[in-house]
Design an enzyme around this catalytic site. Sequence first.
Site, short mmCIF file in Angstrom:
data_model
loop_
_atom_site.label_atom_id
_atom_site.label_comp_id
_atom_site.label_asym_id
_atom_site.label_seq_id
_atom_site.Cartn_x
_atom_site.Cartn_y
_atom_site.Cartn_z
CG HIS A 127 -1.89 0.99 1.39
ND1 HIS A 127 -1.63 2.27 1.81
CD2 HIS A 127 -3.22 0.94 1.15
CE1 HIS A 127 -2.76 2.96 1.84
NE2 HIS A 127 -3.74 2.18 1.44
CG ASP A 204 0.45 -2.41 6.00
OD1 ASP A 204 -0.53 -2.58 6.74
OD2 ASP A 204 0.41 -1.73 4.96
CD GLN A 207 -7.14 -4.25 4.26
OE1 GLN A 207 -8.12 -4.88 4.68
NE2 GLN A 207 -7.23 -2.98 3.91
CE LYS A 230 -7.28 -0.05 6.37
NZ LYS A 230 -8.14 0.49 5.33
CB CYS A 368 -3.80 3.28 -1.59
SG CYS A 368 -5.09 4.49 -1.34
N1 C6P Z 1 -6.40 0.59 2.87
C1 C6P Z 1 -8.26 0.22 1.36
O1 C6P Z 1 -9.36 0.51 0.88
P1 C6P Z 1 -4.99 3.72 7.35
O2 C6P Z 1 -5.59 4.62 6.31
O3 C6P Z 1 -3.78 4.33 7.98
O4 C6P Z 1 -5.98 3.20 8.33
O5 C6P Z 1 -4.51 2.39 6.56
C2 C6P Z 1 -3.63 2.51 5.48
C3 C6P Z 1 -3.38 1.17 4.89
C4 C6P Z 1 -2.14 0.59 5.03
N2 C6P Z 1 -1.88 -0.64 4.59
C5 C6P Z 1 -2.82 -1.38 3.99
C6 C6P Z 1 -2.50 -2.77 3.53
C7 C6P Z 1 -4.10 -0.86 3.80
O6 C6P Z 1 -5.04 -1.59 3.20
C8 C6P Z 1 -4.38 0.46 4.23
C9 C6P Z 1 -5.72 1.09 3.98
C10 C6P Z 1 -7.72 1.05 2.53
O7 C6P Z 1 -7.61 -0.70 0.94
C11 C6P Z 1 -7.79 2.51 2.22
S1 C6P Z 1 -6.70 2.98 0.92
#
Ligand code: C6P
Length: 409
Positions: A127, A204, A207, A230, A368
């Site tokens: 991401h 990371d 997910q 999430k 992203c």
């Molecule tokens: N992905 C998606 O629709 P934040 O925004 O900090 O809570 O998470 C960022 C992030 C980082 N790593 C991974 C693997 C992610 O999936 C995400 C967030 C969302 O897939 C929004 S782009």
Amino acid sequence: MSSHRQFDVESVRQCFPLLAQQINGHPLVYLDNAATTQKPQAVLDALVAYYRNDNANVHRGVHALAERSTAAFESARQRVATFVNARSHREIVWTRGTTESINLVAHSFGGENLRPGDEILLSDMEHHSNIVPWQLVAQRTGAELRVVPVTPEGELDLDDFDRLLSERTRIVAMVHVSNALGTINPVEEICRRAHDAGAVVLLDGAQAAAHLPIDVQAIDCDFYAFSGHKMYAPTGIGVLYGRESLLDAMPPWQSGGEMIRTVSFDHTTFNELPYKFEAGTPNIAGAIGLRAAIDFIESLDRGALIAHEEHVRKLTESLLQQNENVRLIGTAANKTGVVSFLLDGAHPSDVGTLLDQQGVAVRTGHHCAMPLMERLGIPGTVRASFGMYNSEEEVHRLMDAITKAQSFL
Ligand code: C6P
């Protein structure tokens, strides 16, 4: 009877008031859980109860509310520590989310330890949140990014991982579960190989946390980042797990109140872990909401929940595969949470709009993960991502909506 049958999805759905609504004249089918999950009543109640009864700033007051608020806030931290099997609450730093957790490590650990010629090993399926912070710290320090390619199926190529890992690698930063493909990466193996090469590993887990039991000691990672929103908790609260010895040696990142022990105009000394990394008034209600979400998740039969989610995902994949105009994107052997696909001749955003008209919420686009889309040679995907409340019936609603969308395209 297979174990997904023992998971009572209908009672779980009752716990999420938002789900019981119509969108564009159809019952909502919410399949955008990788973007953010809906919140159970227990989380909403915890937020209201906190603001209604206990609201006060933490670690500052001697009055009763301040003590209650601080106790609830710190017990939420301990709950998170147990949830991920950290050795101590000192290893749990509150952040705004995964993005901020990664920025903290890139800035503090990376800024302190990276030198010209050092390497940061990422993968093609990261991401942007696990790319750009490293890019910025690389620019500042003279370190370089190396990228492990993914296979056409969407798996990490471990031979390439070995080829790119070297004594120059200081940091390996990889996604546990890909948000665009659903691939579960072999994180224990990644940590083992990276540690043998003398590198530290940040995972990371944005997910992963809602779908897989997370045991940072068994994985043996050095840092693990995830977001509350999430995993059925509020937005604006996230977690950085860090190995205590590493966090201890890292310089503070943001500065201000909370993170200090003493301040004079000549000199400041810093607070102990984890407060050294928590400048300013934290998201107290968010932490309490995250605790309620963890309690909620763990009140369910986790094994049955995982089996249910796997069943729903596999059903979606097998039904999509029967549609000759559908191409699945990401067919790794080990997946969770996500089904990405393309419809022949249709732009993903047009498909998303047509699904929305039928009450089905999916995400479309590059998710992203632009370098991944580039590697796979596609503009983006349509992504259905699952949560604990998605049912077989909803999968069939998605299929019907796709068939109808195809007739318009
Ligand atoms: N992905 C998606 O629709 P934040 O925004 O900090 O809570 O998470 C960022 C992030 C980082 N790593 C991974 C693997 C992610 O999936 C995400 C967030 C969302 O897939 C929004 S782009």
